[in-house]
Design a protein around this motif. Sequence first.
Motif, PDB file in Angstrom:
ATOM      1  N   UNK A  76       0.774  -1.240   0.000  1.00  0.00           N
ATOM      2  CA  UNK A  76       0.000   0.000   0.000  1.00  0.00           C
ATOM      3  C   UNK A  76       0.799   1.279   0.000  1.00  0.00           C
ATOM      4  N   UNK A  77       2.033   1.240  -0.537  1.00  0.00           N
ATOM      5  CA  UNK A  77       2.862   2.455  -0.584  1.00  0.00           C
ATOM      6  C   UNK A  77       3.180   2.857  -2.023  1.00  0.00           C
ATOM      7  N   UNK A  78       2.327   2.442  -2.964  1.00  0.00           N
ATOM      8  CA  UNK A  78       2.628   2.633  -4.390  1.00  0.00           C
ATOM      9  C   UNK A  78       1.781   3.712  -5.051  1.00  0.00           C
ATOM     10  N   UNK A  79       1.061   4.520  -4.283  1.00  0.00           N
ATOM     11  CA  UNK A  79       0.219   5.556  -4.861  1.00  0.00           C
ATOM     12  C   UNK A  79      -1.128   5.017  -5.320  1.00  0.00           C
ATOM     13  N   UNK A  80      -2.010   5.925  -5.678  1.00  0.00           N
ATOM     14  CA  UNK A  80      -3.355   5.552  -6.123  1.00  0.00           C
ATOM     15  C   UNK A  80      -3.561   6.013  -7.559  1.00  0.00           C
ATOM     16  N   UNK A  81      -3.853   5.079  -8.455  1.00  0.00           N
ATOM     17  CA  UNK A  81      -4.144   5.426  -9.847  1.00  0.00           C
ATOM     18  C   UNK A  81      -2.891   5.622 -10.684  1.00  0.00           C
ATOM     19  N   UNK A  82      -3.101   5.664 -11.984  1.00  0.00           N
ATOM     20  CA  UNK A  82      -1.989   5.734 -12.929  1.00  0.00           C
ATOM     21  C   UNK A  82      -1.160   7.005 -12.785  1.00  0.00           C
ATOM     22  N   UNK A  83      -1.825   8.148 -12.487  1.00  0.00           N
ATOM     23  CA  UNK A  83      -1.076   9.413 -12.402  1.00  0.00           C
ATOM     24  C   UNK A  83      -0.088   9.382 -11.244  1.00  0.00           C
ATOM     25  N   UNK A  84      -0.537   8.957 -10.073  1.00  0.00           N
ATOM     26  CA  UNK A  84       0.364   8.913  -8.919  1.00  0.00           C
ATOM     27  C   UNK A  84       1.481   7.892  -9.146  1.00  0.00           C
ATOM     28  N   UNK A  85       1.149   6.768  -9.770  1.00  0.00           N
ATOM     29  CA  UNK A  85       2.182   5.766 -10.047  1.00  0.00           C
ATOM     30  C   UNK A  85       3.206   6.296 -11.050  1.00  0.00           C
ATOM     31  N   UNK A  86       2.738   7.093 -12.024  1.00  0.00           N
ATOM     32  CA  UNK A  86       3.658   7.700 -12.990  1.00  0.00           C
ATOM     33  C   UNK A  86       4.560   8.721 -12.310  1.00  0.00           C
ATOM     34  N   UNK A  87       4.008   9.483 -11.366  1.00  0.00           N
ATOM     35  CA  UNK A  87       4.827  10.427 -10.613  1.00  0.00           C
ATOM     36  C   UNK A  87       5.913   9.694  -9.823  1.00  0.00           C
ATOM     37  N   UNK A  88       5.540   8.582  -9.224  1.00  0.00           N
ATOM     38  CA  UNK A  88       6.511   7.784  -8.472  1.00  0.00           C
ATOM     39  C   UNK A  88       7.622   7.288  -9.399  1.00  0.00           C
ATOM     40  N   UNK A  89       7.249   6.811 -10.599  1.00  0.00           N
ATOM     41  CA  UNK A  89       8.255   6.386 -11.580  1.00  0.00           C
ATOM     42  C   UNK A  89       9.204   7.534 -11.910  1.00  0.00           C
ATOM     43  N   UNK A  90       8.649   8.722 -12.104  1.00  0.00           N
ATOM     44  CA  UNK A  90       9.459   9.901 -12.407  1.00  0.00           C
ATOM     45  C   UNK A  90      10.457  10.184 -11.286  1.00  0.00           C
ATOM     46  N   UNK A  91       9.988  10.145 -10.061  1.00  0.00           N
ATOM     47  CA  UNK A  91      10.850  10.436  -8.914  1.00  0.00           C
ATOM     48  C   UNK A  91      11.952   9.393  -8.778  1.00  0.00           C
ATOM     49  N   UNK A  92      11.627   8.132  -9.021  1.00  0.00           N
ATOM     50  CA  UNK A  92      12.654   7.093  -9.002  1.00  0.00           C
ATOM     51  C   UNK A  92      13.739   7.388 -10.039  1.00  0.00           C
ATOM     52  N   UNK A  93      13.325   7.815 -11.236  1.00  0.00           N
ATOM     53  CA  UNK A  93      14.291   8.135 -12.281  1.00  0.00           C
ATOM     54  C   UNK A  93      15.199   9.292 -11.884  1.00  0.00           C
ATOM     55  N   UNK A  94      14.632  10.314 -11.278  1.00  0.00           N
ATOM     56  CA  UNK A  94      15.418  11.470 -10.822  1.00  0.00           C
ATOM     57  C   UNK A  94      16.416  11.025  -9.754  1.00  0.00           C
ATOM     58  N   UNK A  95      15.976  10.192  -8.844  1.00  0.00           N
ATOM     59  CA  UNK A  95      16.871   9.703  -7.780  1.00  0.00           C
ATOM     60  C   UNK A  95      17.998   8.838  -8.349  1.00  0.00           C
ATOM     61  N   UNK A  96      17.706   8.077  -9.391  1.00  0.00           N
ATOM     62  CA  UNK A  96      18.744   7.278 -10.046  1.00  0.00           C
ATOM     63  C   UNK A  96      19.826   8.185 -10.609  1.00  0.00           C
ATOM     64  N   UNK A  97      19.433   9.295 -11.216  1.00  0.00           N
ATOM     65  CA  UNK A  97      20.402  10.247 -11.755  1.00  0.00           C
ATOM     66  C   UNK A  97      21.278  10.821 -10.652  1.00  0.00           C
ATOM     67  N   UNK A  98      20.666  11.200  -9.531  1.00  0.00           N
ATOM     68  CA  UNK A  98      21.437  11.772  -8.425  1.00  0.00           C
ATOM     69  C   UNK A  98      22.338  10.725  -7.785  1.00  0.00           C
ATOM     70  N   UNK A  99      21.813   9.536  -7.589  1.00  0.00           N
ATOM     71  CA  UNK A  99      22.617   8.479  -6.970  1.00  0.00           C
ATOM     72  C   UNK A  99      23.841   8.148  -7.819  1.00  0.00           C
TER      73      UNK A  99
END
Length: 205
Positions: A76-99
Amino acid sequence: MSSYKLRYFDGRGRAEMIRLCLAATGANYEDIRMNFEQWTKFKPSTIAGHMPILEVDGKQLAEADAIAKFVGREHGLAGEGNWEMAQIDMIFGICTDLRKELFETHFEKDEKVKAEKIEKLKKEVLPKFLDIFEKILESNGKGDRFLVGSSVTVADIVVFDVLDLAASKGLVDFKEHPKMDCFKKKVAELPRIAEYLKLRPNSNM
């Protein structure tokens, strides 16, 4: 209930965000920290030939982002609906760049080049990423406590992890980004995260 085994080296690296996600859910898991000799023996039996690896009821799942998102969906920590899940994907990508920037600097062998990279991280790279995270936080129409939606998601945990790593190296100054400083503290104070942070082993990276 599924049985989890997380395999990685004895360090934070790409596995720490997964440990934090598992901690946030309260899931029971075996935190298997392997030395190089153990990894060499285990490697031929892996899917992708690298860690971290999450074993779920004996089945292997590789790739850190995929593992963290799987844990989020299961608990239950994956967001609700496609938009929130897409935002989470975006944030993961940004964090990958910083890491990537953090790891490249940490493992740089030329001391002169390393010193230059550290300065660049402090003065250019980290402020740029803090600006990005702050914009995402401010744009969340459901409040500025979390990055996506109205409750904690794996996106909050992955951003916390990468900022915590940078802060542990003295690379980040939150003076110009008080909202992100507040965000980081809020995540650290979540009861299950706080308990994990209190007990986790010290690690260089």
